[in-house]
Design an enzyme around this catalytic site. Structure first.
Site, PDB file in Angstrom:
ATOM      1  CG  LEU A 208      -1.884  -1.193   1.270  1.00 52.32           C
ATOM      2  CD1 LEU A 208      -2.480  -1.375   2.656  1.00 52.32           C
ATOM      3  CD2 LEU A 208      -3.000  -0.983   0.238  1.00 52.32           C
TER       4      LEU A 208
ATOM      5  CG  HIS B  93       5.647 -10.364   9.190  1.00 53.62           C
ATOM      6  ND1 HIS B  93       5.743 -10.280   7.813  1.00 53.62           N
ATOM      7  CD2 HIS B  93       6.867 -10.789   9.622  1.00 53.62           C
ATOM      8  CE1 HIS B  93       6.964 -10.631   7.441  1.00 53.62           C
ATOM      9  NE2 HIS B  93       7.666 -10.943   8.512  1.00 53.62           N
TER      10      HIS B  93
HETATM   11  C1  GRF Z   1      -0.122 -15.726   6.925  1.00 52.75           C
HETATM   12  O1  GRF Z   1       0.966 -16.529   7.268  1.00 52.75           O
HETATM   13  C2  GRF Z   1       0.125 -14.289   7.299  1.00 52.75           C
HETATM   14  O2  GRF Z   1       0.916 -14.148   8.427  1.00 52.75           O
HETATM   15  C3  GRF Z   1       0.867 -13.761   6.092  1.00 52.75           C
HETATM   16  O3  GRF Z   1       0.282 -14.387   4.997  1.00 52.75           O
HETATM   17  C4  GRF Z   1      -0.289 -15.640   5.401  1.00 52.75           C
HETATM   18  C5  GRF Z   1      -1.731 -15.603   5.001  1.00 52.75           C
HETATM   19  O4  GRF Z   1      -2.398 -16.797   5.263  1.00 52.75           O
HETATM   20  N1  GRF Z   1       0.804 -12.314   6.056  1.00 52.75           N
HETATM   21  P1  GRF Z   1      -3.984 -16.831   5.241  1.00 52.75           P
HETATM   22  O5  GRF Z   1      -4.408 -16.316   3.858  1.00 52.75           O
HETATM   23  O6  GRF Z   1      -4.486 -15.967   6.330  1.00 52.75           O
HETATM   24  O7  GRF Z   1      -4.338 -18.272   5.411  1.00 52.75           O
END
Ligand code: GRF
Length: 219
Positions: free
Chosen positions: A95, A111
């Site tokens: 973004l 994250h």
């Molecule tokens: C997760 O591991 C999150 O921490 C990261 O991307 C992944 C997304 O997984 N930012 P989901 O789509 O929520 O299953």
């Protein structure tokens, strides 16, 4: 109790989005999911949100001239749904600083690493390559710099001798599903205070019992 209207931004399977949707079903949860948005119309998570009766929208970033144009469309949707807070949950689109500043302290992200370690992609592979013994996940406020911003919650897991990036990712994801709803609750309840990079609960106004701190996963 007035519940904060939340948009969840996804790009893929949306398992964190599901955990937020499930948490928001509790009558005392201080947020409601007003919109699930994706920059990929084919994102798998959209079907789940639709089936739950939640408004969904997709704006394909590829059909926009640039980031500003894309974000203008996004902002129109957010206004339309009277969104007050945004949760990024596997949203794989950077973004702009303008957008992030406009949503300062109202935009959070999850994250899959213990920030400030392992910003960026492939966190589990990099953690294994470095031989760390503790890994985990972080929920933080979004600032223009990628994977930075005041930390709201973290959970740690032990790295096991026979871990692969998949097994480690799976254990971290379990913790993500616990800390993201807890972190959103703290932000939405308005009790979380921010001081520089630090966040803390305003002790004078606690009535929601929020952060369930997961224990270190020592299977
Ligand atoms: C997760 O591991 C999150 O921490 C990261 O991307 C992944 C997304 O997984 N930012 P989901 O789509 O929520 O299953």
């Amino acid at each position: 109790m007035s519940r904060k209207r939340v948009a969840i931004f996804i790009s893929g399977r949306g398992s964190n989005m599901r955990s937020l949707v499930e948490a928001a079903k509790a009558p005392d949860y201080p947020a409601e999911i007003a919109l699930v948005f994706s920059n990929r119309p084919e994102a798998e998570g959209l079907a789940f949100a639709k089936a739950q009766g939640i408004a969904t929208a997709a704006v394909d970033h590829k059909i926009h001239a640039g980031r500003d144009e894309f974000e203008k469309s996004v902002q129109i949707l957010l206004d339309l749904h009277r969104v007050e807070l945004i949760c990024l949950a596997g949203f794989m689109r950077l973004l702009t600083a303008n957008f992030v500043r406009a949503w300062e302290h109202r935009l959070i992200n999850i994250h899959p690493a213990l920030l400030p370690a392992y910003r960026g992609l492939h966190t589990h592979e990099r953690a294994l390559a470095d031989g760390v013994k503790i890994h985990g996940c972080t929920v933080h406020f979004v600032v223009p710099e990628m994977d930075q911003g005041p930390i709201i919650a973290q959970a740690a897991v032990a790295v096991l001798d026979d871990d692969t990036s998949d097994t480690l990712a799976a254990r971290v994801l379990k913790q993500e599903h616990l800390i993201y709803p807890a972190a959103l609750a703290r932000v939405a309840s308005g009790k979380l205070k921010i001081s520089g990079n630090r966040t803390y609960d305003d002790a004078s106004t606690q009535d929601f019992s929020p952060l369930r701190v997961p224990e270190i996963d020592d299977v």
